[in-house]
Design a protein around this motif. Sequence first.
Motif, short mmCIF file in Angstrom:
data_model
loop_
_atom_site.label_atom_id
_atom_site.label_comp_id
_atom_site.label_asym_id
_atom_site.label_seq_id
_atom_site.Cartn_x
_atom_site.Cartn_y
_atom_site.Cartn_z
N ASP A 3 1.20 -3.53 -11.17
CA ASP A 3 1.99 -2.35 -10.42
C ASP A 3 2.40 -3.18 -8.94
O ASP A 3 1.51 -3.73 -8.08
N THR A 4 3.61 -3.41 -8.69
CA THR A 4 4.12 -4.28 -7.59
C THR A 4 4.23 -3.29 -6.20
O THR A 4 4.53 -4.28 -5.26
N HIS A 5 3.80 -2.21 -6.37
CA HIS A 5 3.65 -1.58 -4.96
C HIS A 5 2.93 -0.42 -5.11
O HIS A 5 3.34 0.75 -5.47
N VAL A 6 1.90 -0.50 -4.14
CA VAL A 6 0.84 0.68 -4.18
C VAL A 6 0.48 0.57 -2.70
O VAL A 6 0.68 -0.17 -2.05
N HIS A 7 0.03 1.81 -2.33
CA HIS A 7 -0.93 1.91 -1.00
C HIS A 7 -2.43 2.41 -1.12
O HIS A 7 -2.42 3.63 -1.40
N ASP A 27 -0.54 -4.65 -2.92
CA ASP A 27 -0.77 -3.46 -1.80
C ASP A 27 0.37 -3.84 -0.72
O ASP A 27 0.03 -4.88 -0.02
N LEU A 28 1.31 -3.01 -0.54
CA LEU A 28 2.27 -3.19 0.34
C LEU A 28 2.40 -2.31 1.77
O LEU A 28 3.26 -2.02 2.04
N ALA A 36 -0.46 -7.40 1.44
CA ALA A 36 0.50 -7.49 2.48
C ALA A 36 -0.01 -7.43 4.04
O ALA A 36 0.60 -7.65 4.89
N GLY A 37 -1.04 -6.69 4.08
CA GLY A 37 -1.55 -6.39 5.47
C GLY A 37 -0.51 -5.04 5.69
O GLY A 37 0.20 -4.47 5.06
N PRO A 38 -0.58 -4.73 7.14
CA PRO A 38 0.23 -3.41 7.70
C PRO A 38 1.64 -4.13 7.60
O PRO A 38 2.03 -5.15 7.77
N PRO A 39 2.44 -3.12 7.10
CA PRO A 39 3.80 -3.40 6.93
C PRO A 39 4.65 -3.60 8.27
O PRO A 39 4.39 -2.94 9.48
N ILE A 40 5.31 -4.64 8.65
CA ILE A 40 6.12 -4.82 9.72
C ILE A 40 6.95 -3.74 9.89
O ILE A 40 7.93 -3.69 9.06
#
Length: 425
Positions: free
Chosen positions: A85-89, A131-132, A159-163
């Motif tokens: 999965d390329t995009h999870v939170h 994890d984005l 990715a850490g916190p999104p910019i």
Amino acid sequence: MRFVVQSMMDPSSLTAANYLRRAAAAAQFVIRADGVFDGRTGRTGEVFVAVQNGLIRSVGESRPAGDVPVLDFGPDSWLLPGLIDTHVHLVFDSSADPVSALGPLGDDELLVRMREAAAAHLDAGVTSVRDLGDRLFLSRRLALHTRVDPGAGPHVVMAGPPITTPGGHCHFLGGAVDGIDELRAAVRERARRGCSVVKIMVSGGNMTAGSDPATSQFTHAELVLVVEEAHRLGMSVAADTHGVQAITDAVRAGVDTLEHVTFINHDGTPPPDALLYEIANSGVIVSATLGRCPQAWAELPDEARKMVDQWGVRFGELHRRGARLAVGTDAGIAPLKPHGVLPYAVVELIEESGLSPTAALTAVTVRAAEACGLADRKGFVAPGMDADLLVVGSDPLADPAALHDVRAVFRNGIRVRGGRPRVDV
């Protein structure tokens, strides 16, 4: 990299079960199935996959020689790469208001929630996630944990916190910056923290009050700076894009993946055909937001379902023009998106976007591995690759619902989910 990560952990913090799992990874065994999808193609017929030291050693049509146990998960079983999965939170709990639910939690409490979310992905056969958007780099702790103890969750790309901008989309996660100097410093901080991808909120989003998905938060010049600095430091860039201008700027800045790509605008007009071709020709990977819980989907208003259906149509249009599609579910952001929802996306790619079953499965294996920077290790059943494997009860190319009939999940050669197979010695 695995050995470096393990050396960073305090061995005294590992449980006896964790040590046993690590020891088990060194064992040799063979998985037998009646069919295989290797990440690019599928075939019916007996297949034997030999595993040793957490890696795939061989793939063939006959049982390897030697006194090695053979795990047989029953007639009609199929083997394929673990899903990606390329995009999870992982910080979000899939509730109706995940932002409010996040607010009062301390780091330790939130980490417990993230571990539960990670386990749900693994239960569904998802062996790697990107994890984005976490809070204050908490996913680093989880990433280290799941590398030492594969049974705790998937491989986590962080990715850490999104910019974002001050007060911008998801600013509450701690990634707001203002100006070129802060942008550059934010990218460098992510490199220091061990991130392999930089997430930037090019568009606004619906989860943040006062934020508009159709409006850009960063200029093309700012995006170019982020891409150049991230690539210099060995990181990729994932661009959160909804509006047409944001998508255009991100593609032209050279980002590595486009997230969502919903072409939202204020007048409801379709995206320019030239932009669809530009995306396809650029080589950027489109991380299509798909995968939804059927029960929550049935409860959505017709207007909302019509909008989401249109996104699926757009992904199909991009695919037919040659765009490279992966799938990022956005798991955690709403009841529609519980953690582990990725298998449902394969049916959506076929029925709504018009992909073939082979192309749909490639989107959640090989192509997803490329999006996550894992193509040299995961997403493909071949000698030398990590033994992150999924065994299901029937042919997923004939019926993608087979992905819900999980017989076993392997992470780094360790069986972490599934019933007891027949063992031949």
